[in-house]
Design an enzyme around this catalytic site. Structure first.
Site, PDB file in Angstrom:
ATOM      1  N   LYS A 188       0.621  -1.227   0.053  1.00  0.00           N
ATOM      2  CA  LYS A 188      -0.114  -0.221  -0.299  1.00  0.00           C
ATOM      3  C   LYS A 188       1.055   0.883  -0.285  1.00  0.00           C
ATOM      4  O   LYS A 188       0.224   2.460  -0.027  1.00  0.00           O
ATOM      5  CB  LYS A 188      -1.015  -0.176   0.602  1.00  0.00           C
ATOM      6  CG  LYS A 188      -2.030  -1.011   1.275  1.00  0.00           C
ATOM      7  CD  LYS A 188      -2.877  -0.907   1.818  1.00  0.00           C
ATOM      8  CE  LYS A 188      -3.643  -2.341   2.463  1.00  0.00           C
ATOM      9  NZ  LYS A 188      -4.483  -2.530   2.367  1.00  0.00           N
ATOM     10  N   ARG A 189       2.257   1.402   0.773  1.00  0.00           N
ATOM     11  CA  ARG A 189       3.104   2.132   0.265  1.00  0.00           C
ATOM     12  C   ARG A 189       3.774   2.479  -0.422  1.00  0.00           C
ATOM     13  O   ARG A 189       3.719   3.920  -0.859  1.00  0.00           O
ATOM     14  CB  ARG A 189       4.305   1.863   0.929  1.00  0.00           C
ATOM     15  CG  ARG A 189       3.920   2.200   2.610  1.00  0.00           C
ATOM     16  CD  ARG A 189       5.259   2.035   3.424  1.00  0.00           C
ATOM     17  NE  ARG A 189       5.075   1.807   4.615  1.00  0.00           N
ATOM     18  CZ  ARG A 189       5.662   0.587   5.411  1.00  0.00           C
ATOM     19  NH1 ARG A 189       6.993   0.369   5.007  1.00  0.00           N
ATOM     20  NH2 ARG A 189       5.176   0.530   6.266  1.00  0.00           N
TER      21      ARG A 189
END
Ligand code: GLU
Length: 569
Positions: free
Chosen positions: A269-270
């Site tokens: 998700k980063r």
């Protein structure tokens, strides 16, 4: 006839923590757990691991259920969800509840049993004491391991102090022998006792740790096969130790390859934050452009590689920056207009190879859920990493879109628009989308691309921007013959009652014949007038979708632009 591959006792489970959206890697795990259970004729259970009360939320949980249902990964047992006329989940065997936060008594009973049998023990050191010891060990370069001080307190005293409410954690007494994981994908993995310490099974806040809860639940829910990502392999020896201490059978394990970006970084998700940070720096934005994020928080986020913004904030920021965030969660792919079938097909191939040839000798890559459910085996899983190839996924998606019937396309496109592009859904109902389907289907790789194809219809009649080149070529060039034909055809439109694509095509043909010109000579000026440009779906559909009133208004508007342009030339 009995099928030797069937084992109806097979039970797999997917056990997400509801701390955010369903990550695409989680969906891959769920899909293959589902396929494994279906192939065996067994059951697929969904369990919600919500013991981390601060990070879990009801909305995340519902989002995960929705995403799984949308993908068609239907669970037999677990939280119930009404979806598309079906009820998913339920508890026919009475092994629920399926939310770990509702199973605390069960965990505590097992922890108590372990303590009374001397297999686990409360430890009363304060976090500060432990931290000081850890620091000492690091300074002395000896490597930190819990020193079992808790075990020095006699059993009866331990229990008495615990029962009197003294703050403590509970630790499992790990065996002093190596533990071997017989992994169905990776083979044998043995870990020596020097790698373990007596890990915590209940935290100071009274909540069990993930390790304890997962082992108790897998056993009580009768799970026979645990298929999960390789990031959990490190936990499995501990789980086996716990199973042995509790007298449970050890299920079969299969740890699936992790999913990486093509550049070798882990797909996380980063990645979204990473891209947004890069754009913020490039665009030299210093203060937070979002009301919901303070300047201080914005600056801290920008500086710290590991820091992430909330999903909605990121979406707002991406809008300001004019960037498209990479799709990471199932929800991102849904919003971007991917079809569940294409996504499942691609996800199944991330780590799994059907090892089957097509008739032309190429490797089988395109298959549906039925195929997966009847062919999946762990033997086809690879040990190495999986690379997420977005280009390939996109081509799977456009192939899947083209293969849809017009009716299915219209239905899916309308469902998509109702959720993610309301103006589009309001402008076109499903019937209108059906009219457009043949033209749009072949021109879009995702459902979201469809908007570009029909964008002309979403503009107000007076707001069409005419492409100078197209106007010149179709209407002005050759003594304004195109304009003349356009004006002539306007009278035809005025007299039309049936404004269906077929009636329009026929009228254009008749009019062109009556004027002694080819159809294109009438069609192209009309297309430019109606859409502003030289490319659109077939003319009959284009005009029918706009409707007679709008077509007349646009012909009028175009005439004016042509005069203005011609006067300038
Ligand atoms: N709740 C864990 C996770 O989301 C499940 C791990 C497991 O499958 O055991 O990663």
């Amino acid at each position: 006839m009995t099928d030797s591959t069937k084992n109806t006792d097979t039970i797999t489970r997917f056990a997400p923590s509801p701390t955010g959206h369903l990550h695409i890697g989680g969906a891959r795990t769920a899909l293959l757990c589902w396929a494994f259970a279906r192939k065996a004729g067994g059951k697929f259970v969904l369990r919600i691991e919500d013991t981390d009360q601060t990070r879990s939320s009801e909305s995340s949980m519902l989002g995960i259920l929705e995403d799984l249902a949308w993908l068609g990964i239907e669970w037999d047992e677990g939280p119930t969800l009404e979806y598309d006329g079906k009820t998913l989940g339920g508890d026919p065997r009475g092994v629920g509840p399926f939310f770990q936060a509702q199973r605390l008594d069960l965990y505590n009973a097992h922890i108590r049993q372990l303590i009374e049998e001397g297999k686990a023990y409360p430890a009363f050191e304060s976090p500060e004491e432990l931290e000081a010891r850890r620091k000492e060990a690091i300074a002395a370069k000896t490597g930190y391991k819990y020193n079992r001080a808790g075990l020095e307190v006699p059993l009866a005293d331990r229990i008495a102090r615990m029962d009197a409410g003294e703050p403590h954690v509970v630790r499992l007494k790990m065996p002093d022998e190596p533990i071997t994981v017989y992994d169905e994908i990776l083979g044998e993995v043995t870990v020596g006792p020097e790698e373990f310490d007596d890990f915590i099974i209940r935290k100071r806040d009274g909540f069990p740790t993930y390790h304890l809860a997962v082992v108790v639940d897998d056993a009580l829910m009768g799970v026979t096969h645990v298929l999960r990502g390789q990031e959990h392999l490190i936990n499995t020896p501990r789980h086996i130790a716990l199973q042995q201490a509790l007298g449970f059978d050890t299920p079969s394990y299969g740890h699936m390859p992790l999913i990486f970006n093509p550049d070798g970084s882990k797909m996380s998700k980063r990645d979204k934050d990473k891209l947004a940070k890069k754009a913020v720096k490039e665009q030299k934005i210093e203060a937070s452009p979002m009301d919901s994020v303070s300047d201080e928080d914005f600056a801290a986020w920008l500086k710290d590689k590991t820091r992430q913004l909330a999903s909605d904030d990121l979406i707002a920021l991406a809008k300001v920056l004019g960037i498209t965030l990479p799709e990471i969660d199932v929800e991102d792919f849904r919003a971007a207009g991917y079809l569940p079938g294409a996504l499942n097909n691609y996800l199944a191939l991330l780590g799994w190879n059907p090892k089957t040839k097509n008739e032309d000798g190429t490797d089988l890559e395109h298959f549906d859920m039925d195929y997966l459910a009847s062919h999946f085996t762990m033997g086809g899983m690879s040990k190495g990493q999986s690379k997420f190839d977005r280009v390939k996924l996109l081509s799977f998606n456009s192939d899947a879109i083209v293969a849809l019937t017009d009716e299915d396309f219209a239905k899916l496109w309308h469902q998509w628009a109702a959720q993610y592009d309301k103006p589009l859904a309001q402008r076109f109902d499903e019937a209108a989308m059906l009219t457009l389907a043949p033209a749009v289907k072949t021109r879009c790789k995702t459902l979201a691309d469809g908007r570009g194809v029909v964008g002309f219809a979403l503009m107000a009649d007076g707001a069409i921007v005419y492409d100078g080149k197209a106007v010149h070529k179709a209407l002005i060039k050759g003594d304004k013959k195109g304009l003349e034909l356009l004006i002539g055809f306007k009278a035809v439109v005025e007299g039309m009652d049936d404004f269906s694509p077929e009636a329009i095509e026929a009228a254009v043909k008749d009019y062109a014949e009556s004027q002694g010109v080819g159809m294109g000579k009438v069609a192209q000026p009309l297309r430019v007038a109606a859409t502003g440009g030289a490319v659109s779906p077939p003319l009959g559909q284009t005009l029918a979708i706009l409707g007679k009133k709008s077509v007349l208004a646009r012909i009028g508007g175009c005439e004016e632009s042509v005069y203005l342009m011609a006067n300038k030339e």
